[in-house]
Motif scaffolding. Structure first.
Motif, mmCIF file in Angstrom:
data_model
loop_
_atom_site.group_PDB
_atom_site.id
_atom_site.type_symbol
_atom_site.label_atom_id
_atom_site.label_comp_id
_atom_site.label_asym_id
_atom_site.label_seq_id
_atom_site.Cartn_x
_atom_site.Cartn_y
_atom_site.Cartn_z
ATOM 1 N N LEU A 111 35.402 -21.602 20.302
ATOM 2 C CA LEU A 111 34.811 -21.442 21.598
ATOM 3 C C LEU A 111 33.479 -20.498 21.370
ATOM 4 C CD1 LEU A 111 37.997 -20.765 24.081
ATOM 5 C CD2 LEU A 111 36.286 -22.904 23.640
ATOM 6 N N HIS A 112 33.300 -19.729 20.380
ATOM 7 C CA HIS A 112 32.508 -18.627 20.073
ATOM 8 C C HIS A 112 31.765 -18.800 18.937
ATOM 9 C CE1 HIS A 112 31.950 -14.196 21.150
ATOM 10 N NE2 HIS A 112 30.755 -14.691 20.638
ATOM 11 N N SER A 113 30.799 -19.858 18.903
ATOM 12 C CA SER A 113 29.847 -20.216 17.804
ATOM 13 C C SER A 113 28.431 -20.109 18.131
ATOM 14 C CB SER A 113 30.443 -21.675 17.363
ATOM 15 O OG SER A 113 29.710 -21.904 15.902
ATOM 16 N N MET A 135 29.495 -20.144 23.858
ATOM 17 C CA MET A 135 30.118 -19.975 25.089
ATOM 18 C C MET A 135 29.376 -18.691 25.809
ATOM 19 S SD MET A 135 31.491 -22.672 25.782
ATOM 20 C CE MET A 135 32.871 -23.253 26.832
ATOM 21 N N GLU A 136 29.598 -17.466 25.008
ATOM 22 C CA GLU A 136 29.285 -16.121 25.071
ATOM 23 C C GLU A 136 27.828 -15.909 25.845
ATOM 24 O OE1 GLU A 136 28.280 -13.213 22.430
ATOM 25 O OE2 GLU A 136 29.491 -11.747 23.230
ATOM 26 N N VAL A 137 26.809 -16.203 24.718
ATOM 27 C CA VAL A 137 25.605 -16.170 25.014
ATOM 28 C C VAL A 137 25.107 -17.327 26.071
ATOM 29 C CG1 VAL A 137 23.251 -16.108 24.194
ATOM 30 C CG2 VAL A 137 25.066 -14.523 23.127
ATOM 31 N N ALA A 216 27.322 -5.942 28.143
ATOM 32 C CA ALA A 216 26.912 -4.944 27.367
ATOM 33 C C ALA A 216 25.453 -4.903 26.928
ATOM 34 C CB ALA A 216 27.731 -4.812 25.998
ATOM 35 N N TYR A 217 24.825 -5.925 27.003
ATOM 36 C CA TYR A 217 23.497 -6.363 26.449
ATOM 37 C C TYR A 217 22.514 -6.111 27.679
ATOM 38 C CZ TYR A 217 25.382 -8.244 22.267
ATOM 39 O OH TYR A 217 26.128 -8.215 21.112
ATOM 40 N N LEU A 218 23.119 -5.622 28.924
ATOM 41 C CA LEU A 218 22.166 -5.427 29.915
ATOM 42 C C LEU A 218 22.678 -4.169 30.660
ATOM 43 C CD1 LEU A 218 22.364 -9.083 31.393
ATOM 44 C CD2 LEU A 218 20.328 -7.961 30.183
ATOM 45 N N ILE A 242 32.742 -13.940 28.807
ATOM 46 C CA ILE A 242 32.374 -12.607 29.044
ATOM 47 C C ILE A 242 32.552 -11.472 28.020
ATOM 48 C CG2 ILE A 242 32.442 -10.509 30.505
ATOM 49 C CD1 ILE A 242 32.856 -12.287 32.719
ATOM 50 N N HIS A 243 31.183 -10.937 27.428
ATOM 51 C CA HIS A 243 31.053 -9.821 26.482
ATOM 52 C C HIS A 243 31.351 -8.661 27.639
ATOM 53 C CE1 HIS A 243 29.603 -7.386 22.969
ATOM 54 N NE2 HIS A 243 29.938 -6.773 23.798
ATOM 55 N N MET A 244 32.308 -7.864 27.578
ATOM 56 C CA MET A 244 32.300 -6.913 28.753
ATOM 57 C C MET A 244 31.448 -5.741 28.668
ATOM 58 S SD MET A 244 36.361 -6.617 29.200
ATOM 59 C CE MET A 244 36.802 -6.207 27.395
ATOM 60 N N VAL A 274 37.668 -13.432 28.213
ATOM 61 C CA VAL A 274 37.182 -12.215 27.570
ATOM 62 C C VAL A 274 36.909 -12.411 26.208
ATOM 63 C CG1 VAL A 274 37.628 -9.845 27.388
ATOM 64 C CG2 VAL A 274 38.192 -10.964 29.409
ATOM 65 N N VAL A 275 35.805 -12.293 25.644
ATOM 66 C CA VAL A 275 35.443 -12.562 24.231
ATOM 67 C C VAL A 275 35.778 -11.217 23.371
ATOM 68 C CG1 VAL A 275 33.863 -14.153 24.508
ATOM 69 C CG2 VAL A 275 32.860 -11.823 24.145
ATOM 70 N N HIS A 276 36.054 -11.679 21.957
ATOM 71 C CA HIS A 276 36.207 -10.719 20.998
ATOM 72 C C HIS A 276 36.951 -9.467 21.464
ATOM 73 C CE1 HIS A 276 32.259 -9.226 22.350
ATOM 74 N NE2 HIS A 276 31.660 -9.963 21.561
ATOM 75 N N ILE A 277 38.313 -9.475 21.603
ATOM 76 C CA ILE A 277 38.964 -8.511 22.387
ATOM 77 C C ILE A 277 39.323 -7.415 21.451
ATOM 78 C CG2 ILE A 277 41.431 -9.229 22.015
ATOM 79 C CD1 ILE A 277 40.208 -7.705 25.374
ATOM 80 N N SER A 384 35.194 -17.544 16.301
ATOM 81 C CA SER A 384 34.568 -16.903 15.357
ATOM 82 C C SER A 384 33.253 -15.911 15.669
ATOM 83 C CB SER A 384 33.912 -17.857 14.189
ATOM 84 O OG SER A 384 32.705 -18.424 14.940
ATOM 85 N N ASP A 385 32.604 -16.122 16.667
ATOM 86 C CA ASP A 385 31.644 -15.414 17.093
ATOM 87 C C ASP A 385 30.396 -15.477 15.905
ATOM 88 O OD1 ASP A 385 30.071 -13.381 18.495
ATOM 89 O OD2 ASP A 385 31.201 -11.863 18.159
ATOM 90 N N GLY A 386 30.612 -16.308 15.254
ATOM 91 C CA GLY A 386 29.743 -16.224 14.103
ATOM 92 C C GLY A 386 28.373 -17.074 14.038
HETATM 93 ZN ZN LIG Z 1 29.708 -10.423 22.001
#
Ligand SMILES: [Zn+2]
Length: 500
Positions: A111-113, A135-137, A216-218, A242-244, A274-277, A384-386
């Motif tokens: 879900l996070h590539s 999915m995150e960005v 977090a990026y904003l 969401i990246h919190m 919630v991504v990468h807890i 993965s967030d890779g």
């Molecule tokens: Zn992230």
């Protein structure tokens, strides 16, 4: 799965019947059902399958399907890109893969590539991933993002409609994946935010799989703006990824940030992932998981994920490294940062130089016990967030799935093989509300990953991230073999767009 039960043609239902008959006979007689009787029954039951030809047969594999808890040797018949038979007896196919001694699992869903290029798809396929989603960005515009990949990808692909790319476009930020100047330095005007919201909505119209957010990026994103995006997601009945807003134990940290997400979900009814807890929670990750579990117990739809590494990675030019990053990351220093381009550990001087330039940096901040705890926790999916760029990046892009199976299942016993596969298949498919994915059932998409549980292992490291995983000899996407005998099949592009 109701979807398949209605039109299950034969094999699975018959296997269930057969098992029921055997169990009933055992219960009645109180004696061991004879091997001969069982064999006779199997032969009888298998008759209608005899002589059928499938496009592809996976023979003799240990089939592991978390959705039905099946863990037994079966033969799988594939026709027209779908699973058409799951049988205890041999099947005839135009092509056959002998999976004796190997595990046959549903294809892994990431879900996070962030990596959505031919280079990244190759590494995903070799790691057993048949569907890689950003999915995150997310993406924006969404339609053109899909069009660029259609017919060209070895694995399935897809994206959310992203707030970050929408905001970068509206505010003319010069960042690539992540904002780095205009969208970071100031708040959006009400007019700009209306445009951002409209763009995100258009992305949903174009098939986006939800809304991607990186609060977090904003640093200037207001709580009211976040709530607006939740309202949009609830209206459109799509989840947010969401990246919190904050991470780490120091307030305002991960607890506040997770409270914002839970409160907005409760207020709007939106579903949230919630991504990468682990990289957000750090040593507070157990408390975060307890909060998510509590929210779920009270009816909120909140899910989460983690990768099996003790370091995260992001752009050194992003807001993550604004003043105070050491404390926010749980008390780390320059030497805990590793510049992806060269593998060097940073100093105050190199930090200043590279921050101006921007680029990926690994953040060694996550305690190993927190990674193990997340792997073992039944709420946590694997993702993965890779991203790899010309061989540079974080090893998670290439090794996440093999690392869970090798290190955390086989070596450390943090979780069972069935639970690991569930976190890679059924759970993400359920998050996507896609019952044709993430399971081995009649009528399901024939996305399959075949691995050697005794040898599967990741090879990618922080110094050499572009190394393929090993022990995954076959990967099948929509019935087409993309990894054969451990090698990528050249020019195989069966990957389909996964869209709403
Ligand atoms: Zn992230």
């Amino acid at each position: 799965m109701a979807l398949f039960r209605g039109r299950a043609p034969f094999a699975e239902d018959r296997i269930r019947q057969e098992e029921t008959i055997i169990q009933a006979a055992q219960a009645r007689g109180g004696i061991q059902f004879s091997v001969m009787m069982r064999a006779a029954l199997l032969g009888l039951m298998a008759l209608p399958l005899y002589g059928q030809t499938f496009d592809l047969v996976i023979a003799n594999g240990r089939v592991l399907d978390p959705a039905s808890n099946l863990d037994a040797v079966r033969h799988i018949g594939i026709r027209g890109g779908k699973i058409a038979a799951i049988s205890t007896t041999a099947l005839g196919g135009r092509a056959t893969i002998d999976a004796t001694g190997l595990v046959v699992a549903p294809g892994f869903i990431d879900l996070h590539s962030h990596g959505q290029t031919p280079e990244n798809y190759r590494f995903k396929a070799r790691d057993g991933v048949t569907t890689a989603l950003e999915m995150e960005v997310g993406a924006n515009p969404v339609g053109s993002w899909y069009a660029e990949r259609e017919g060209r990808a070895p694995i399935n692909f897809g994206a959310t409609s992203g707030e970050l790319p929408s905001r970068m476009a509206v505010m003319h930020d010069s960042g690539k994946l992540l904002p780095r100047d205009k969208a970071v330095e100031r708040a959006a005007t009400p007019e700009e935010f209306a445009n951002i919201l409209a763009r995100v909505g258009r992305g949903l119209d174009e098939g986006g799989l939800g809304i991607g957010m990186g609060i977090a990026y904003l640093p200037h994103e207001t709580r009211a703006e976040v709530l607006e995006l939740f309202r949009l997601a609830a209206q459109r009945r799509v989840p947010l990824y969401i990246h919190m807003r904050n991470g780490g134990p120091l307030e305002p940290g991960v607890i506040d940030a997770l409270q914002e997400v839970i409160a907005d979900a409760a207020a709007t009814g939106a579903s949230v992932h919630v991504v990468h807890i682990t990289s957000m929670g750090l040593r507070e990750a157990p408390l975060c998981l307890a909060m998510i579990q509590g929210a779920r117990a009270r009816g909120l739809d909140i899910t989460t994920e983690a990768y099996p590494y003790t370091a995260g990675m992001t752009d050194l030019g992003s807001a993550i490294f604004d003043e105070g990053w050491q404390q926010r990351q749980g008390g780390i220093g320059f030497g805990d940062l590793q510049w992806a381009a060269t593998g060097e550990r940073l100093t105050a001087d190199s930090f200043a130089k590279y921050r101006k330039q921007g680029g990926y940096v690994a953040i060694h901040s996550i305690p190993e016990n927190i990674v193990q705890l997340a792997m073992a926790n039944p709420l946590v999916m694997i993702a993965s967030d890779g991203i790899l760029e010309e061989g540079k990046g974080h090893p998670r892009a290439a090794g996440t799935y093999a690392r869970v199976l090798g290190r955390y299942v086989r070596e450390l016993n943090s979780l069972t093989l069935m639970e690991a596969v569930r976190k890679m298949t059924q759970m993400p498919a359920d998050r996507l509300a896609m019952p044709a994915k993430g399971r081995i059932a009649n009528g399901a998409d024939a996305d399959l990953t075949i691995f050697d549980a005794a040898h599967v292992t990741d090879r990618a490291t922080f110094e050499s991230p572009a190394r393929y995983s090993e022990g995954i000899p076959y990967v099948i996407v929509g019935g087409t073999v993309v990894v054969n005998r451990g090698e990528l099949v050249p020019n195989a592009t069966p990957g389909r767009a996964v869209r709403r």
